[in-house]
Scaffold this active site. Structure first.
Site, PDB file in Angstrom:
ATOM      1  N   TYR A  41       0.849  -1.185   0.000  1.00 54.12           N
ATOM      2  CA  TYR A  41       0.000   0.000   0.000  1.00 54.12           C
ATOM      3  C   TYR A  41       0.885   1.235   0.000  1.00 54.12           C
ATOM      4  CZ  TYR A  41      -3.429   3.538   1.326  1.00 54.12           C
ATOM      5  OH  TYR A  41      -4.218   4.659   1.357  1.00 54.12           O
ATOM      6  N   ASP A  78       9.457   3.064  -0.491  1.00 57.52           N
ATOM      7  CA  ASP A  78       8.393   3.792   0.200  1.00 57.52           C
ATOM      8  C   ASP A  78       8.596   3.592   1.699  1.00 57.52           C
ATOM      9  OD1 ASP A  78       6.175   4.899   1.286  1.00 57.52           O
ATOM     10  OD2 ASP A  78       4.719   3.720   0.124  1.00 57.52           O
ATOM     11  N   LYS A 125       4.311   9.933   8.001  1.00 56.61           N
ATOM     12  CA  LYS A 125       4.097   9.434   9.362  1.00 56.61           C
ATOM     13  C   LYS A 125       5.072  10.012  10.392  1.00 56.61           C
ATOM     14  CE  LYS A 125       1.197   5.739   7.836  1.00 56.61           C
ATOM     15  NZ  LYS A 125       1.254   4.845   6.723  1.00 56.61           N
TER      16      LYS A 125
HETATM   17  C1  PLP Z   1       0.540   5.208   5.325  1.00 55.10           C
HETATM   18  C2  PLP Z   1       1.301   4.894   4.103  1.00 55.10           C
HETATM   19  C3  PLP Z   1       1.177   5.666   2.933  1.00 55.10           C
HETATM   20  C4  PLP Z   1       0.154   6.758   2.786  1.00 55.10           C
HETATM   21  O1  PLP Z   1       0.360   7.800   3.654  1.00 55.10           O
HETATM   22  P1  PLP Z   1      -0.897   8.785   3.967  1.00 55.10           P
HETATM   23  O2  PLP Z   1      -0.283   9.833   4.839  1.00 55.10           O
HETATM   24  O3  PLP Z   1      -1.910   7.929   4.648  1.00 55.10           O
HETATM   25  O4  PLP Z   1      -1.380   9.306   2.680  1.00 55.10           O
HETATM   26  C5  PLP Z   1       2.015   5.387   1.882  1.00 55.10           C
HETATM   27  N1  PLP Z   1       2.913   4.397   1.948  1.00 55.10           N
HETATM   28  C6  PLP Z   1       3.042   3.614   3.040  1.00 55.10           C
HETATM   29  C7  PLP Z   1       4.069   2.549   3.057  1.00 55.10           C
HETATM   30  C8  PLP Z   1       2.232   3.830   4.146  1.00 55.10           C
HETATM   31  O5  PLP Z   1       2.338   3.026   5.205  1.00 55.10           O
END
Ligand code: PLP
Length: 429
Positions: free
Chosen positions: A143, A235, A263
């Site tokens: 994701y 990511d 985050k």
């Molecule tokens: C949470 C997350 C996202 C998306 O971040 P948002 O701030 O919710 O848009 C993208 N990549 C990873 C790996 C994530 O855990």
């Protein structure tokens, strides 16, 4: 659970789709009514019915220092009195950029955005701009936010609700995305071509539950990208400043071309970032032809929360402490599962973990999906009744923070033990 949460959820469902502003919060993965939260402090979270829980969600990753860390709160208060947003550069942005560049080995320049989704969306655009190619490779159950190109076989909420491919994504866009099983270099190689701009990967998968990279997987991706002239995007929205100060890339010694962050770098306020070599970042507007912008990008209050959080994390023993406590928890959970005869797989990297209700091993989306969802849902509610707030889906990672003291860990182990005993009684007879 409580009266106030029930009443608010009724009202919310009339006004907000599913009553929530992000799907997994709706508890559809486990059933029941989501808790409406009033406040949180340290390792504890309190709902509107004034019930207290040990928080193992940590706002889905950002709250690595625990809730309401005094230093961060004071910094944010001070920043707020100076103004919420100027739409103009600030010193704080430069300082946060310096901290990110110093911490993350592969980043020479960084652009701040307001969410992880924006970060990955921009990273894809940058990879496409740099290579002149359109295709993207990702992993099943990976994701990366709700970017059109990345809602193909996506993890997190999409996986929890069995809609890994979102409606509303143009077929022509979805066709540009290739998705293959995580930890499967053969599959990557077989699907790779010189039309692929980038491979985007969670260096530790966290959105199909916690699934660590197998030995050689990330190195293999690096080599395949180099061979095909594609870029490697790590990511690190979840893993950045979480599994190590320098992210998973410093932990595993992998040098990506582009890194996405989010985050933890916002300390609970909305921030994302993408960074790369100077050469690549020169393509970003106004230096280059790749456009990307944001009214609230580099928001001074959010940047302050991020800087304060990173400065507490830096040069601290927090990562070592998190590892020690998390491994003690892991040992306790394994012992309890064995004692009660519940087949589980416990995956963990540092303070990021998932207890899967399957014999395992869990190495990819398919094996994660072999978990028994009924058992998970029962366990989730037993733990909630014990005063433990877990992610309400089998396919999400849980987190510990620096505020989870040894005492919390011991309480958690006792509560897991009691809950697994009941799960065993109900399911394993
Ligand atoms: C949470 C997350 C996202 C998306 O971040 P948002 O701030 O919710 O848009 C993208 N990549 C990873 C790996 C994530 O855990």
């Amino acid at each position: 659970m409580g009266k106030q949460s029930d009443a608010l959820f009724q009202r919310a469902q009339e006004l907000i789709p599913g009553g929530v502003n992000s799907p997994v919060r709706a508890y559809r993965g486990v059933g029941g009514t989501p808790l409406f939260i009033e406040q949180a402090q340290g390792s504890r979270i309190f709902d509107v019915d004034n019930l207290q829980y040990i928080d193992c969600v940590g706002s889905w990753g950002p709250m690595i220092l625990g809730h309401g860390h005094r230093y961060v709160v004071e910094a944010v208060k001070k920043a707020a009195t100076k103004g919420f947003s100027f739409g103009a550069p600030t010193a704080g942005e430069v300082e946060l950029a310096e901290m990110v560049v110093a911490a993350v080995p592969s980043i020479e320049m960084v652009r701040l955005v307001s969410s992880g989704t924006e970060a990955t969306m921009s990273a894809l655009r940058l990879a496409r701009a740099a290579t002149g190619r359109d295709k993207i490779m990702k992993f099943d159950g990976g994701y990366h936010g709700h970017v059109d190109s990345l809602l193909v076989k996506a993890g997190s909420g999409g996986a929890t609700f069995n809609v890994p491919d979102s409606a509303g994504v143009p077929k022509q866009v979805a066709e540009l995305t290739i998705s293959v099983p995580y930890n499967d270099l053969e599959a990557v190689r077989a699907a790779m071509s010189d039309e692929v701009a980038a491979i985007i990967v969670e260096p530790v998968a966290g959105n199909m539950g916690c699934v660590p990279p197998q030995k050689g997987f990330l190195e293999g991706l690096r080599a395949i990208c180099d061979e095909f002239g594609a870029l490697l995007i790590l990511d690190e929205v979840m893993t950045g400043f979480r599994v190590a100060y320098g992210g998973a890339q410093s932990l595993y010694g992998i040098r990506p071309d582009i890194t996405t962050l989010g985050k933890v770098i916002g300390g609970g306020m909305p921030i994302g970032a993408y960074g790369a070599s100077r050469e690549l970042m020169k393509l970003v507007s106004p230096l280059g032809p790749m456009y990307q912008a944001g009214t609230l990008s580099g928001n001074p209050v959010a940047v302050t929360a991020g800087r304060a959080t990173l400065s507490v994390l830096k040069n601290s023993s927090i990562y070592a402490d998190l590892e020690e406590r998390s491994s003690e928890f892991e040992a306790g959970v394994r012992a309890a599962a064995e004692k009660h005869g519940v087949p589980i797989t416990f995956n963990r990297v540092g303070s990021m973990w998932t207890l899967f209700f399957t014999e395992g091993p869990v190495v990819d989306f398919e094996s994660a999906n072999r978990s028994n969802r009924e058992k998970f849902a029962r366990f989730f509610h037993l733990m909630l009744a014990e005063g433990v707030y877990l992610p309400p889906s089998q396919l999400e990672a849980a987190f510990f923070s620096a505020a989870h003291a040894k005492k919390d860990i011991h309480q958690l182990i006792e509560r897991v033990d009691r809950s697994l005993k009941k799960v065993a009684w109900e399911f394993e007879k």
